[in-house]
Design an enzyme around this catalytic site. Structure first.
Site, PDB file in Angstrom:
ATOM      1  N   GLU A  68       0.810  -1.219   0.000  1.00 20.14           N
ATOM      2  CA  GLU A  68       0.000   0.000   0.000  1.00 20.14           C
ATOM      3  C   GLU A  68       0.844   1.270   0.000  1.00 20.14           C
ATOM      4  OE1 GLU A  68      -3.305   0.107  -0.368  1.00 20.14           O
ATOM      5  OE2 GLU A  68      -3.373  -2.066  -0.440  1.00 20.14           O
ATOM      6  N   GLY A  69       2.091   1.176  -0.380  1.00 17.84           N
ATOM      7  CA  GLY A  69       2.940   2.359  -0.488  1.00 17.84           C
ATOM      8  C   GLY A  69       4.055   2.351   0.532  1.00 17.84           C
TER       9      GLY A  69
END
Length: 79
Positions: free
Chosen positions: A60-61
């Site tokens: 998710e980053g």
């Protein structure tokens, strides 16, 4: 607040993810240091925690992407 169509939900969510993953990294790293060489053996739970945390920091980053999202939110809107 964040479950509605709130203007700053993306930067606030990025702040939360960055804070939690960095805090967990510090805690798990300290625990790994306490275990010494045994901390990297698969027989110990701390090895799994360290491995899982590394994945959480990427999924998710990455932390760097979260910092960019936060910076963009600061400059594009009024906190």
């Amino acid at each position: 607040m964040l479950d509605e169509n709130y203007e700053l939900k993306t930067p606030y969510t990025a702040m939360a993810k960055l804070h939690v993953t960095e805090a967990c990294k510090s805690i798990v790293d300290t625990a790994l240091q306490c275990h010494g060489g045994y901390g990297v053996l698969a027989d110990y739970e701390i090895e799994r925690m360290y491995r899982d945390l590394r994945i959480l920091r990427i999924v998710e980053g990455t932390s760097e992407i979260m910092k960019l999202i936060i910076a963009r939110g600061i400059f594009e809107s009024k906190f």
